[in-house]
Design an enzyme around this catalytic site. Structure first.
Site, mmCIF file in Angstrom:
data_model
loop_
_atom_site.group_PDB
_atom_site.id
_atom_site.type_symbol
_atom_site.label_atom_id
_atom_site.label_comp_id
_atom_site.label_asym_id
_atom_site.label_seq_id
_atom_site.Cartn_x
_atom_site.Cartn_y
_atom_site.Cartn_z
ATOM 1 N N LYS A 3 9.885 10.324 -4.217
ATOM 2 C CA LYS A 3 9.851 9.024 -4.891
ATOM 3 C C LYS A 3 9.810 9.215 -6.405
ATOM 4 C CE LYS A 3 9.633 4.584 -5.531
ATOM 5 N NZ LYS A 3 8.641 3.589 -5.142
ATOM 6 N N LYS A 55 4.674 2.723 -14.704
ATOM 7 C CA LYS A 55 3.583 3.345 -13.937
ATOM 8 C C LYS A 55 4.127 4.513 -13.090
ATOM 9 C CE LYS A 55 2.809 2.169 -9.979
ATOM 10 N NZ LYS A 55 2.688 2.435 -8.545
#
Lengths: 290, 290
Positions: A173, A241
């Site tokens: 990811k 983030k």
């Protein structure tokens, strides 16, 4: 795992449609969200709502967490009234949010010490992918545990990849996010050069779609940039983030990623200018002549 | 333009297969190359070889230049024994190499003053695309002139886009190269993070192919990086040259492209290390732990 009970913690933009799809597929859902009002559509669809992760996890075969960041995952799993206080042995805890690979490995170890299995299974594909059950899921953990959870993933996703041991899904990811951010930045630079040169950026996008420069980002985010349509999509603050997680993971392994660092810098400048809630492709606006 | 005579100047890696495909399609080819030995395969296929661009352009309806850089294009068109000394009025001069957009606009003006038409029609797709007649062509110039030349382009390409006025094709090519270079760099960073994290980069590539991070570069150059196969493909020194054109064009319009600048820096470091003749995806080797 057919028609089993699933605990689902975190019902945001992504969590809500994912949980709904699981209900539609015949699973019994036990849900918890920090803001109780967001549970209503799930309760209307047949889910039971609980007041804590602990209660939502009770007697579930599998508990999914879909919360904002690593600290939140740790809190809903290990905190007071956390999942570990509610689950039975052999329950599989699946973190489908984007978390730190290193923290994921630590959590998996702590859970293993309590005979609990964990998978990291972060997703890509955005809100629309979640609604359509067409996410892409990248999975880390034990292969046998992955196989047990697979029917649940198949409800949510079109593309499911077992990447490797604990944390490997989160590494994939992180890779996904650094590629996406840099490709968005590259497309933004290209369309900005076209515009500054007096050339129609839509024609340039068309020309590039047919060659080696083709990417999903050129197709989708390129179109957003041409239309100045920055309704998310995937919010800049969340992309930032995720980039911080990726760059921390890189620093921990001793490598530097200059392109990803630059892309995070773009996202942070966009956020400083008030663009935190815009789609991350709004970094294109940073390149407009001031 | 069917079975017309075409002058073809520049028979390198790209020019040679393009010229061969035009012969196969029934055009009469008059070729010129600085190194006479490279004309032999064309002559064997039926082309006539000449000793200067001027002679190769003689009585051609269309003259294609496929040479290394802007200075070379200017020399083969305007130099002593250049194309303009050989052509008839209304001949179309088509620059299919990658040149500066500003220089292209100047050349088109100079040619217009002599009643000669010009198109900038740079290509993407590499040697294999040239061999297969599956290039992508980005065209700038007058629309009517584009339409006249279209049957010739259709022999060479699968995807042909009329982008706009003189120089617009070169602007699109510059955009193409800055997107390609940055996407290569992004994929290199991602696969390097995977490897440094102990995760199989091939699995990460598989996972990313199914989502928003999909690009042709991830598919093709990602595979090259996994196999450490850096046989070109597209040479690093040519990609660096194209990036310099793109960054000069950006500077001329007053915008800065930090991602493209970083990507050129990677290419220059690769070249300094002796990688000039490798595929540009070899910038991935710069990220390996030293």
């Amino acid at each position: 795992m057919e028609s089993a009970t699933i605990g689902f913690i975190g019902l945001g933009i992504m969590g809500q449609p994912m949980a709904l799809n699981l209900i539609k597929a015949g699973y019994r859902l036990q849900v918890y969200a920090r803001r109780p009002q967001v549970t209503q559509p799930l309760v209307d669809a047949g889910a039971k709502s609980f007041d804590s992760p602990q209660l939502a996890a009770n007697r579930a075969s599998l508990v999914i967490t879909m919360v904002a960041d690593t600290a939140d995952v740790e809190a809903v799993i290990f905190g007071q009234q956390g999942i570990i206080h509610g689950v039975s042995p052999n329950t599989i805890i699946v973190d489908m949010g984007t978390s730190s690979p290193a923290a994921t490995r630590r959590m998996a170890e702590q859970l293993e010490a309590k005979n609990l299995e964990m998978l990291d299974a972060p997703v890509s594909g955005g809100e629309q992918g979640a609604i359509d059950g067409k996410l892409s899921i990248m999975v880390g953990g034990k292969k046998t545990v992955f196989e047990t959870a697979l029917p649940v993933f198949q409800v949510l996703a079109e593309c499911i990849t077992y990447v490797g041991d604990h944390g490997a899904g989160q590494v994939a990811k992180a890779c996904n996010q650094i590629v996406a951010a840099q490709t968005i930045s590259a497309v933004a630079e290209a369309l900005s050069l076209a515009r500054a040169s007096g050339v129609d950026p839509a024609r340039v996008r068309d020309a590039l779609l047919g060659g080696f420069a083709y990417s999903k980002v050129l197709e989708i985010h390129g179109q957003r940039m041409i239309e100045s349509n920055f309704k998310p999509g995937f919010k800049a603050r969340l992309h930032a983030k995720d980039m911080r997680i990726a760059l921390t993971a890189a620093a921990e392994t001793g490598i530097s990623l200059p392109g990803a660092t630059l892309a995070l810098d773009h996202l942070e400048r966009l956020i400083e200018r008030g663009g935190a809630e815009l789609d991350s492709s709004a970094i294109a606006t940073l390149l407009e002549p001031q």
